[in-house]
Design an enzyme around this catalytic site. Structure first.
Site: not given
Ligand code: ARG
Length: 457
Positions: A155, A276, A282, A289
């Protein structure tokens, strides 16, 4: 050159031609198309349907076409209908009359069914090699991380401690199954459709066993209608590819979490990260992804083909031409993702201390504390409840089980003795778990040895 102008009195509308044509993508299998034609011609000559001279002329011509396409001196004509007509037209242009006999006893329906099978067979071999490479990378990482502790989750809540070797071992199993799914498909699909003709075989005395064996098939297919309209193996392949992507996507999700500021379990290499345009600080896990994102288009290919096939009457229907683009795209996507994911894994930095720190808090040793009491004769249900109360106490006092005094322990149960500290130490919690498949060092070493054997097979 058109393969079917005879019964028509009008030119094909240009838009119809464009809509119908498949050359922009079926040129991908020109090599397989030529290999199939060579086998067909060898068989025709063996059966006395063509002379040896014609056979030699045709094979010489086809070999030349293949070489010239490969070295770039022959450009595939994008205005042709498909790769089959292009190759045949080139052949006739190059060798004349004999070239017109190539298509004897054959239809584009069995031809394309063959080409696609040959192409897929080669691609499966390549995907398998990429999977094996990924497994080797995982294996190397597992060998050096049998003592790298991290929390195991259920979980997404800390559950019990495991090791990185164990965690990676879960993915090892998934990708191992992916390989075996590909073998199953390879085995089931390896029957040759050539000779099925348009749908009902041919009147020529073709030797289908011979072409099947020339092309490395286990034998010919048994029903000519099924031969030209079977796309099951593509559906199976797309399903197997979807499963590979699902595994890569789950793994990507974990990499993204582990690489986040909150976890800091790993750090992706600069060469596998992106920045970024506005936020200078970043460093984003774009590759993970994208792998996760591209899973959608591979699933899409599976659903697309299932839907295309569902209403088709026997035998060949042009709908089936739609099998190609989506299958090619899915294959290219999976191959790209496997290669990049493997590179990303093998270059990332592992922060073993952050993992261990995280494994130590969050009461990951609570089960072991309960098991300790069971060892002292307390029934498990009572032990569960006692440890539950202890955990609540610790939460309320911002402390951990292992930091409580023996006195405190004994307030909750007189069964606690000084050996409790050893029993709930992180290393004990992991290394006492030595049933087959568990994270304990002994069990893990055994699995790693089996994996080594598997990879050396
Ligand atoms: N491009 C076609 C396909 O991919 C080849 C088979 C054409 N057969 C036909 N009967 N028109 O399916």
């Amino acid at each position: 050159m058109k393969l079917w102008g005879g019964r028509f009195t009008k030119e094909t509308n240009q838009l119809v031609h464009n809509f119908n044509a498949s050359i922009s993508y079926d040129q991908k299998f020109y090599k397989q198309d030529i290999a199939g034609s060579i086998a067909h011609v060898m068989m025709l000559a063996k059966q006395g349907i063509l002379t040896d001279k014609e056979k030699d002329q045709i094979i010489g011509g086809l070999n030349g076409i293949r070489e010239d396409i490969a070295n770039g001196s022959l450009k595939i004509d994008p205005t042709c209908e498909d790769i089959h007509s292009f190759v045949e037209a080139c052949l006739i242009e190059r060798i004349g009359e004999a070239g017109k006999k190539l298509h004897t006893g054959r239809s584009r329906n069995d031809q394309v069914a063959l080409d696609m099978k040959l192409y897929i067979r080669d691609e499966i071999t390549e995907i398998d090699a990429l999977l094996k490479n990924l497994l080797s990378t995982l294996h190397t990482m597992m060998k050096v991380n049998t003592k790298t502790f991290l929390p195991g989750f259920t979980h997404l809540q800390k559950a019990q401690p495991v090791t990185l070797a164990h965690h990676l071992g879960a993915y090892f199993e998934m990708f191992k199954r992916d390989r075996s799914r590909l073998y199953d498909i390879q085995k089931r699909m390896n029957l040759c459709p050539l000779g099925a003709g348009a749908l009902a075989g041919t009147t020529y005395p073709l030797d289908r066993n011979y072409t099947a064996s020339l092309l490395g098939f286990d034998g010919p297919t048994f029903n000519s209608m099924d031969s030209v309209s079977d796309r099951d193996y593509l559906i199976e392949l797309l399903s197997a590819l979807s499963t590979i992507m699902m595994h890569l996507s789950r793994f990507s999700e974990e990499i993204i979490l582990w690489n986040s500021n909150e976890y800091q379990f790993i750090e992706l290499d600069d060469s596998y990260s992106t920045g970024s345009s506005i936020m200078p600080q970043k460093k984003n896990p774009d590759i993970a992804e994208l792998v996760r994102g591209k899973t959608g288009r591979v699933y899409g290919a599976l659903f697309s083909l299932l839907t295309t096939m569902k209403g088709l009457p026997l035998a060949y229907n042009k709908d089936m031409q739609e099998d190609k683009e989506m299958t090619f795209d899915a294959i290219d996507t999976v191959k790209g993702c496997l290669a990049l994911f493997t590179g990303m894994l093998s270059t990332m930095k592992i922060h073993t201390q952050a993992m261990e720190r995280s494994a130590k808090n969050g009461f990951t040793n609570a089960t072991d504390a309960a098991d300790y009491l069971v060892g002292k004769g307390v029934p498990f249900r009572d032990a569960h409840s006692i440890i539950g109360q202890l955990v609540l106490y610790c939460i309320n006092h911002s402390t951990a089980l292992e930091d409580l005094s023996l006195d405190k322990f004994q307030k909750f149960s007189p069964a606690f003795q000084s050996d409790i500290y050893d029993a709930i130490r992180l290393t004990t919690c992991v290394n006492k778990r030595i049933t087959i498949g568990a994270p304990g060092l002994k069990a893990m070493q055994e699995v790693i040895a089996w994996n080594e054997e598997y990879l050396n097979k």
